[in-house]
Design a protein around this motif. Structure first.
Motif, short mmCIF file in Angstrom:
data_model
loop_
_atom_site.label_atom_id
_atom_site.label_comp_id
_atom_site.label_asym_id
_atom_site.label_seq_id
_atom_site.Cartn_x
_atom_site.Cartn_y
_atom_site.Cartn_z
N ARG A 1 0.83 -1.20 0.00
CA ARG A 1 0.00 0.00 0.00
C ARG A 1 0.86 1.26 0.00
NH1 ARG A 1 -3.46 2.58 4.97
NH2 ARG A 1 -1.35 2.62 5.78
N GLU A 2 1.90 1.28 0.83
CA GLU A 2 2.75 2.47 0.91
C GLU A 2 3.55 2.67 -0.37
OE1 GLU A 2 5.01 2.63 4.52
OE2 GLU A 2 3.24 3.21 5.68
N TRP A 3 3.85 1.58 -1.08
CA TRP A 3 4.54 1.74 -2.35
C TRP A 3 3.65 2.45 -3.38
CZ3 TRP A 3 8.88 2.44 -4.37
CH2 TRP A 3 10.04 1.92 -3.79
N VAL A 4 2.41 2.08 -3.41
CA VAL A 4 1.48 2.77 -4.32
C VAL A 4 1.38 4.24 -3.94
CG1 VAL A 4 -0.91 2.91 -5.10
CG2 VAL A 4 0.19 0.67 -4.87
N GLU A 5 1.27 4.51 -2.64
CA GLU A 5 1.20 5.90 -2.17
C GLU A 5 2.47 6.66 -2.54
OE1 GLU A 5 -1.62 5.06 1.78
OE2 GLU A 5 0.57 5.28 1.99
N ALA A 6 3.64 6.03 -2.40
CA ALA A 6 4.90 6.69 -2.69
C ALA A 6 4.96 7.16 -4.14
CB ALA A 6 6.07 5.75 -2.39
N VAL A 7 4.58 6.28 -5.06
CA VAL A 7 4.63 6.64 -6.48
C VAL A 7 3.60 7.73 -6.79
CG1 VAL A 7 4.27 5.78 -8.83
CG2 VAL A 7 5.55 4.41 -7.16
N ARG A 8 2.43 7.63 -6.20
CA ARG A 8 1.39 8.64 -6.47
C ARG A 8 1.77 10.00 -5.89
NH1 ARG A 8 -2.31 6.25 -9.25
NH2 ARG A 8 -3.04 4.11 -8.83
N VAL A 9 2.35 10.04 -4.70
CA VAL A 9 2.79 11.32 -4.13
C VAL A 9 3.88 11.93 -5.00
CG1 VAL A 9 3.98 12.40 -2.18
CG2 VAL A 9 2.12 10.79 -1.76
N ALA A 10 4.84 11.12 -5.44
CA ALA A 10 5.91 11.64 -6.29
C ALA A 10 5.35 12.20 -7.60
CB ALA A 10 6.91 10.52 -6.59
N ARG A 11 4.43 11.49 -8.20
CA ARG A 11 3.86 11.96 -9.45
C ARG A 11 3.07 13.26 -9.25
NH1 ARG A 11 1.69 6.41 -12.49
NH2 ARG A 11 3.37 6.35 -14.02
N ASP A 12 2.40 13.36 -8.11
CA ASP A 12 1.64 14.57 -7.82
C ASP A 12 2.57 15.78 -7.75
OD1 ASP A 12 -0.59 16.21 -7.08
OD2 ASP A 12 0.01 16.01 -4.98
#
Length: 566
Positions: free
Chosen positions: A428-439
């Motif tokens: 779950r945190e990996w998905v969040e990490a990529v999405r935060v970076a892309r944001d």
């Protein structure tokens, strides 16, 4: 092979490993002129003329090279498509500090409060660790009166200038995405974005060896440093460690010491313990190794940080990409040789930040390193004229691995299993990490430079696609730790006594390196390892520890907290 007794000398301290922790121990233990100190380092010396070590921008060259790197790799990781993940570890005086990215980050104060909450580790909370961070550092960019930073230690820290317009655009983009700035990630407030401290001084790498060992090595008659000396076994009389067997110049030697201090790191230290009969009895017996002490925790609790590179093409000619082209390298290198200036005089990891990816975490669980270039750690350059990237990954993965030797051969690499991506929370945190970076990378501040995402690319968008990409492309951030964790004797998985650094069940044997960390910190672990060694040196010498300092630090869920003494 014949075994030679070194001589009749019995050293007060034999330090096994001349890396980050070993360098600190060499300096601090030999501060007492009556103590004889021997350091055994398996790798070569960090020669002043060696450009791959001394030139900051050359950091991609030593990793993966047998002259500098142990070249470990994991077993096929079951949740990463069966990939073996390469693990560079410094095989040279200065250890990994001689080949790493030169980023100096303490971690968050709450990391150490977490340590201090563990039974027996009350004196490893933030208030007790802070004085040792301060003792080792000379934070050149920090305000002279800042009580959170040290100003007269041997480790001079530069602040990354981060003047490239891509850095400023990235910091602005982070603010536009809702994340704050911070003046100093190693000061009162870690959370936020800004320039990073780095182990670079006057355009040269400032390794642990350069900061701690080389200023005193030739002047102190009580300090002996032997390189190319591979420790193969700890010598015991009963359960008391009395010496070390090592190989050097094709011969096997033995040397005796009153105290044996293991500082080989989270891979070499548990490997040597197991080879010497200290570890899980079932493993040792299966290999025919006589059991000195049955310590099932040796090699367990293996933790690490995993990261990915999210790369973008740059539309303006402001990145460092051209300087990495083969035709540009000679001129870049010449500028560095003549004046320690130019693109080769920086590690390029000049800034980044720390954020929380969800409301369930109390302090930052994501770390960002920003680079004004699109390049992998192994030196593979993205096929664009100009580019930039962020490194990102979860900092508190609840994935736990282990280390076990395969045979009695000390030159055979041990079995390493990290279990990356093996838990629901980590995924779950990996998905969040990529999405935060892309944001962050999609914010208006970066629009004038943003030529589009190179990796992972638009075809990677769903949670499942992100995790599949992470499994294929993620690399270790090179922060393994925890394989001989501190804890009380009644903890069946504890290996190291937090009050003495002694190995449970033995006398005359101590551990001082990343392996003693009970939990990984939320940032690069070089600075915490150096702090551990500074504090451990006092414990080993029996001198009065530095007084705890109760200074406030930032927390997101209320007023500033103050460290509590034990």
């Amino acid at each position: 092979m014949t075994t030679r007794r070194e001589n009749s000398t019995t050293y007060d301290y034999i330090v096994v490993g001349g890396g980050s922790a070993g360098s600190v121990l060499a300096r601090r233990l030999s501060d007492d002129p009556q103590s004889r100190v021997l350091v055994l380092e398996a790798g070569r010396s960090d020669y002043p003329w060696d450009l791959f070590i001394q030139m900051p921008a050359a950091l991609t060259f030593p990793s993966g090279h047998a002259l500098y790197d142990w070249k470990y790799e994991s077993e096929p990781e079951p949740h990463m498509h069966g990939r073996r993940v390469a693990h560079a570890r410094g095989k040279v005086l200065g250890g990994s500090s001689s080949i790493n990215g030169m980023i100096f980050q303490r971690g968050n104060p709450l990391d150490y409060e977490r340590w201090g909450e563990q039974p027996g580790l009350e004196t490893w909370n933030w208030a007790h660790c802070l004085p040792y961070f301060k003792r080792m550092e000379n934070a050149l960019a920090a305000a002279a009166g800042d009580p959170h930073r040290g100003h007269d230690g041997p480790l001079e820290l530069e602040k990354g200038p981060a003047t490239n317009p891509l850095f400023q655009a990235f910091f602005d983009a982070a603010e536009q995405a809702g994340y704050p700035r911070t003046d100093d990630v190693n000061g009162f407030r870690q959370e936020g974005f800004g320039p990073f401290d780095r182990n670079v001084r006057h355009g040269r790498r400032l390794s642990a060896s350069r900061a701690y060992v080389r200023p005193v090595w030739r002047r102190r008659k009580n300090l002996t440093v032997k390189t190319r000396a591979l420790a193969t076994r700890i010598l015991f009389e009963g359960t008391r460690a009395v010496g070390v067997e090592y190989r050097r110049n094709g011969r096997t030697h033995t040397v005796r010491g009153n105290e044996i201090v293991l500082a080989g790191g989270s891979i070499n230290t548990p490997q040597l313990l197991q080879l010497s009969g200290v570890g899980p009895a079932d493993l040792l017996e299966s290999l025919g190794i006589p059991v000195i002490v049955d310590l099932p925790g040796v090699g367990e609790n293996l933790q690490d940080h995993l990261e990915v590179y999210i790369q973008h093409e740059a539309t303006q000619p402001v990145s460092m990409q051209p300087y990495l082209r083969p035709l540009s390298m000679p001129l870049t290198g010449l500028k560095w040789l003549l004046g320690r200036k130019g693109p080769a005089a920086t590690n390029h990891f000049e800034g980044g930040g720390f954020v929380r990816s969800n409301d369930e975490v109390r302090w930052p669980n994501l770390m960002f390193h920003f680079l004004p270039v699109a390049v992998r750690y192994d030196g593979q350059i993205a096929d664009v004229k100009h580019g930039f990237q962020v490194h990102v990954g979860p900092m508190y993965a609840d994935t736990i691995g282990r280390l076990r030797i395969r045979s009695t051969d000390p030159t055979e690499h041990p079995e390493l299993v990290f279990n990356y991506l093996s838990t629901e929370n980590d995924r779950r945190e990996w998905v969040e990490a990529v999405r935060v970076a892309r944001d962050i990378l999609s914010q208006p501040a970066l629009a004038p430079f943003n030529g589009g995402e190179i990796a992972p690319g638009a075809e990677v968008s769903t949670d499942e696609e992100i995790l599949e990409w992470v499994g294929r492309e993620a690399e270790t951030a090179l922060h393994p730790c925890g394989t001989a964790k501190m804890g009380p004797a009644d903890d069946p998985m504890a290996v190291t006594d937090p009050l003495t650094m002694g190995v449970h069940g033995t006398t005359g044997l101590r551990i001082v390196d990343a392996s003693v960390m009970p939990f990984v910190t939320n940032a690069n672990i070089y600075a915490p390892v150096m702090m551990i060694a500074e504090k451990a040196a006092d414990l080993i010498r029996g001198v009065k520890p530095l007084a705890a300092e109760e200074l406030p630090y930032y927390v997101a869920d209320g007023p500033a907290k103050v460290g509590v003494t034990a």
